[in-house]
Design a protein around this motif. Structure first.
Motif, short mmCIF file in Angstrom:
data_model
loop_
_atom_site.label_atom_id
_atom_site.label_comp_id
_atom_site.label_asym_id
_atom_site.label_seq_id
_atom_site.Cartn_x
_atom_site.Cartn_y
_atom_site.Cartn_z
N ALA A 62 0.70 2.25 1.50
CA ALA A 62 0.61 1.03 2.39
C ALA A 62 -0.67 0.90 2.91
O ALA A 62 -1.35 -0.08 3.10
CB ALA A 62 1.76 0.68 3.07
N LYS A 63 -1.21 1.97 3.45
CA LYS A 63 -2.54 2.11 4.22
C LYS A 63 -3.70 1.66 3.32
O LYS A 63 -4.51 0.99 3.53
CB LYS A 63 -2.74 3.40 4.93
CG LYS A 63 -4.09 3.34 5.68
CD LYS A 63 -4.16 4.91 6.33
CE LYS A 63 -5.26 5.01 7.03
NZ LYS A 63 -5.53 6.20 7.73
N GLY A 64 -3.38 2.30 1.90
CA GLY A 64 -4.52 2.24 1.08
C GLY A 64 -4.48 0.70 0.56
O GLY A 64 -5.54 -0.08 0.33
N ILE A 65 -3.43 -0.06 0.35
CA ILE A 65 -3.29 -1.39 -0.10
C ILE A 65 -3.67 -2.28 0.91
O ILE A 65 -4.31 -3.27 0.83
CB ILE A 65 -1.79 -1.87 -0.55
CG1 ILE A 65 -1.38 -0.97 -1.92
CG2 ILE A 65 -1.74 -3.24 -0.80
CD1 ILE A 65 -0.09 -1.08 -2.35
N GLY A 66 -3.38 -2.07 2.41
CA GLY A 66 -3.78 -2.52 3.43
C GLY A 66 -5.11 -2.64 3.66
O GLY A 66 -5.92 -3.79 3.99
N ASP A 117 -8.87 -8.31 4.48
CA ASP A 117 -9.64 -9.29 4.85
C ASP A 117 -8.87 -10.64 4.27
O ASP A 117 -9.68 -11.81 4.27
CB ASP A 117 -11.14 -9.64 4.74
CG ASP A 117 -11.54 -9.24 3.09
OD1 ASP A 117 -10.64 -8.91 2.53
OD2 ASP A 117 -12.68 -9.43 2.86
N TRP A 118 -7.88 -10.55 3.67
CA TRP A 118 -7.07 -11.34 2.98
C TRP A 118 -6.30 -12.41 3.79
O TRP A 118 -5.96 -11.72 5.01
CB TRP A 118 -6.22 -11.13 2.00
CG TRP A 118 -6.69 -10.32 0.79
CD1 TRP A 118 -8.06 -9.79 0.61
CD2 TRP A 118 -5.99 -10.42 -0.53
NE1 TRP A 118 -8.21 -9.44 -0.69
CE2 TRP A 118 -6.94 -9.92 -1.29
CE3 TRP A 118 -4.93 -10.88 -0.93
CZ2 TRP A 118 -6.49 -9.47 -2.48
CZ3 TRP A 118 -4.59 -10.66 -2.26
CH2 TRP A 118 -5.51 -10.00 -3.03
N ALA A 119 -5.89 -13.66 3.94
CA ALA A 119 -5.09 -14.51 4.52
C ALA A 119 -3.62 -13.98 4.34
O ALA A 119 -3.33 -13.79 3.16
CB ALA A 119 -5.27 -15.95 4.47
N ASP A 120 -2.82 -14.19 5.34
CA ASP A 120 -1.46 -13.70 5.07
C ASP A 120 -0.62 -14.68 3.85
O ASP A 120 0.10 -13.96 3.11
CB ASP A 120 -0.52 -13.98 6.52
CG ASP A 120 -0.91 -13.08 7.43
OD1 ASP A 120 -1.54 -11.94 7.12
OD2 ASP A 120 -0.79 -13.29 8.64
#
Length: 161
Positions: A116-120, A125-128
């Protein structure tokens, strides 16, 4: 391919290309980074066990669409690492079932957090709304595959929307 030898540029061919890149990026980067503890099969088996009751080798074989000897070998390695254990069938059946141990659940939680940290970091910088849309489309894609294969995969309750 078109007559000129170039690849057709359609939404479908771009999708195929991007899905191939996901297959290239995701597991390859995880293996190279220190802290990657679980191999792919252990991660997937533990993830499946986390989503339901203990499973027999036959049930795991059917869920993963793998030969039972392959699942037996993968589970055997996990037994040696004390990530899973054999338990009596809670329904009273003869076959013993496989369930995650505390060590397996801890390793899985750490691996999930790491992933999850890697994907995060990729979508930081993406919008929700963009993150939600990608998740929705990935879920739709996966469910379509599951329907074609007649092999539904359980999901945590919060992702069934």
């Amino acid at each position: 391919m078109s007559d000129s030898g170039s690849v057709d540029d359609t939404p479908f061919t771009r999708l195929v290309f991007e899905l191939n890149l996901i297959a290239r990026h995701y597991p390859a980067t995880a293996r190279r980074v220190p802290g990657f503890a679980l191999d792919r099969s252990a991660f997937l088996i533990l993830t499946r066990l986390e989503l339901g009751d203990p499973m027999s080798l036959r049930e795991l074989s059917e869920a993963f669409r793998l030969d039972i000897s392959t699942i037996n070998r993968q589970v055997g390695a996990m037994l040696k690492q004390q990530l899973v254990e054999r338990v009596p069938d809670p329904d009273g059946g003869v076959a013993r079932k496989i369930r995650a141990t505390d060590e397996g659940r801890t390793a899985l939680a750490a691996e999930q957090q790491y992933r999850a940290k890697g994907i995060g970091s990729v979508v930081a910088d993406w919008a929700d709304d963009d993150i939600a849309e990608l998740g929705r489309l990935m879920r739709k894609f996966n469910r379509s595959v599951e329907q074609i294969e007649d092999n539904p995969w359980p999901r945590p309750q919060h992702t069934d929307s």
